[in-house]
Design an enzyme around this catalytic site. Structure first.
Site, PDB file in Angstrom:
ATOM      1  CB  CYS A 174      -0.942  -0.005   1.191  1.00 39.53           C
ATOM      2  SG  CYS A 174      -2.151  -1.345   1.135  1.00 39.53           S
ATOM      3  CD  GLU A 214      -3.077  -4.030  11.579  1.00 41.16           C
ATOM      4  OE1 GLU A 214      -1.851  -4.079  11.440  1.00 41.16           O
ATOM      5  OE2 GLU A 214      -3.836  -3.689  10.654  1.00 41.16           O
ATOM      6  CB  SER A 216      -3.538  -0.118  10.372  1.00 41.63           C
ATOM      7  OG  SER A 216      -2.960   0.284   9.146  1.00 41.63           O
TER       8      SER A 216
END
Length: 559
Positions: A193, A446, A472
């Site tokens: 990402c 998370e 996260s």
């Protein structure tokens, strides 16, 4: 004698040679170093999607340098897909499976060296754990980050924009159709990402450890340079085998100090603490020693780089501004420069070869004029977390670095998210999410969506969230995770009640539950741990063997 030679000698091991020859290998192939390629490629993980092509380039490099490549598959799960559902319970535990998987393949086949291909959140730490454990020549090569999408909310969009957008839809500040259109654009291609979350943090720390070639962490997945560095990695692993430079000469106490320094200087993911503790354990370094290093280095390392979610710039911008070599050049006076790396040279030698390009000083500052005097990660201690917990000052507004509020307690991620989206959380609340630790979760999920929903509901600067779970790397707002001991083991977080006052004080490195010791003892009397959520399968095993987050939440064998 190389490891592979010992199992390929004639005539005693003609059978082994026959096994290789049945797959088309020749006598000449078997005379060369046998180099494994542990490939976490799949069609489930964007960061792994290009690893077939990366592996092909690595193979060409190995052949060119006089080695014989042998590729095998390793599992790797996607944190993104698993967010906010039962799948997230499996993500952290997968880290030990990955390390074990690589160990089994390397040892069963007595490989001479290993190239580890992976890009994402628990995949890279698992591969690093394997490298530290195996003590043979090893190089980790990521597949590279993805590029950012169109600008949204004053920065390039990314996959987490969709979660923030969901909160905005609930708050009435974004139309549903616009959210759905973003599904097609905010992740424009494969790669880890595009923000500085756990995936890219761990790739960066791999480079900081010296187990990844310089620039290898952050070259975007679509750049031709990614192909070139894959070829170079293939060449270099053969060199390491011939020179007998092994991973334990690279991953050690000094290089881990460099990695902690880099984590703090770049404002990396809080998960970096958990993973470096696990890697250190494989390298034979006690977790208490590591915790002290985190505390000390965090207070003596300035924040010199800011990337999304701490700024509007994404990973491609970071790379084009010099990436990890440029940050390490800025940190040079603070680093252990005599540590060996996979280049066959020391950190100091590598930095001498770094050529400074066009550095964007809005992304990377100097040591003399940093973004802040202290690093991006802080260890907090106090009566609420006797073994310590983690927060990320670089992702928290300065006015929120000291926050006192009243507790709203939830025993699962899902119930907290329902309350947030249902408008039950008010400014001044501290959202407490417990029974999400390594054992209690199990799997230490998370609390990504909860924080994103608070942001979308306009509460990011007026509330805090604390948990024995994780966060996260893209989360921002006032948050504290890894609270240890966890609720399932009778830690103080299990005894918080609605309305209790809690203070998060980052400058003082303290987290305080404002109730008396006597009150805590009364609440603890008769505490019975909840029944395990899983009693079979891998999570049943993990919930029994998982260590505290303060020890890296690894699968821990006890006497």
């Amino acid at each position: 004698m190389r490891r592979s030679e010992s199992i390929l000698k004639r005539p005693d091991f003609s059978f082994n040679r026959g096994v290789y020859k049945s797959m088309g290998f020749s006598d000449k192939d078997l005379e060369k170093p046998i180099i494994g390629i542990a490939n976490t490629w799949s069609e489930l993980v964007p960061g792994s999607y290009n690893l077939r092509a990366v592996a092909d380039s690595v193979k060409r490099g190995i052949y060119a340098a006089g080695g014989t490549p042998v590729e095998f598959g390793v599992i790797g799960a996607c944190d993104g897909t698993a967010q906010g559902n039962e799948g997230m319970r499996f993500i952290l535990p997968s880290r030990d499976l990955i390390a074990n998987d690589v160990e089994v393949m390397v040892q069963a086949h007595q490989l001479d060296g290993i190239v580890l291909l992976g890009s994402c959140d628990k995949i890279v730490p698992g591969l690093l754990m394997a490298a530290a454990r195996l003590k043979l020549p090893a190089i980790l090569l990521p597949g590279g980050p993805m590029q950012g999408g169109p600008v949204f909310d004053e920065r390039a969009s990314d996959l987490t924009t969709l979660s923030e957008g969901c909160g905005m839809v609930r708050a009435g500040t974004l139309e549903e159709e616009e959210l759905y259109r973003m599904e097609n654009t905010c992740g424009p291609g494969c790669g880890s990402c595009s923000f500085y979350g756990t995936a890219n943090t761990m790739c960066a720390l791999s480079e900081g450890l010296g187990i990844t070639l310089p620039y290898g962490a952050l070259i975007p997945a679509v750049y031709a340079d990614r192909t070139r560095i894959a070829f170079e990695t293939g060449e270099k692993i053969v060199d390491l085998v011939l020179q007998d430079i092994t991973a334990d000469q690279i991953i050690n106490e000094k290089s881990l100090e460099n990695a902690i320094r880099l984590l703090n200087a770049t404002g990396g993911s809080t998960n970096g603490v958990l993973h470096l503790l696990a890697v250190a354990r494989e390298a034979g370094i006690d977790s208490k020693v590591m915790t002290e290093k985190f505390k000390e280095i965090g207070m003596t390392t300035p924040l010199v780089a800011k990337v999304n979610p701490s700024s509007k710039y994404n990973m491609e911008d970071f790379h084009n501004s010099g990436g990890i070599p440029q940050v390490m050049k800025e940190l040079e006076p603070l680093l252990n420069l005599d540590v060996m790396t996979v280049t066959g040279k020391t950190v100091g030698d590598n930095l001498k070869n770094h050529r400074e390009g066009r550095v964007n000083r809005e992304i990377i500052k100097t040591l003399e004029e940093p973004f802040s005097k202290f690093g991006g990660i802080a260890i907090l201690e106090g009566n609420l977390s006797p073994e310590g917990c983690i927060t990320k000052p670089s992702a928290i507004k300065p006015q929120m670095h000291v926050f006192t509020g009243t507790a709203r307690v939830f025993d699962s991620e899902e119930t907290a998210e329902e309350a947030i989206l249902g408008g039950e959380i008010q400014p001044g609340n501290v959202v407490v999410i417990r029974y999400e630790g390594p054992k209690g979760g199990p799997g230490m999920r998370e609390m990504y969506k909860a924080m994103k929903y608070l942001y979308g509901m306009g509460l990011a600067e007026s509330t805090a969230l604390i948990t024995d779970g994780r966060f996260s790397g893209t989360n921002n707002g006032c948050f504290v995770g890894h609270i240890s001991p966890e609720a399932a083991e009778g830690g103080p977080i299990a005894f918080i009640q609605d309305g209790d006052e809690i203070t998060v004080d980052i400058p003082a490195q303290r987290i305080t539950l404002h109730v008396t010791d006597e009150t805590l003892k009364e609440r603890k009397a008769g505490f019975v741990p909840p029944k395990p959520k899983y009693t079979s399968g891998y999570l049943g095993l993990y919930s029994k063997l998982a260590a505290s987050a303060s020890r890296g939440a690894v699968v821990e064998l006890t006497d």
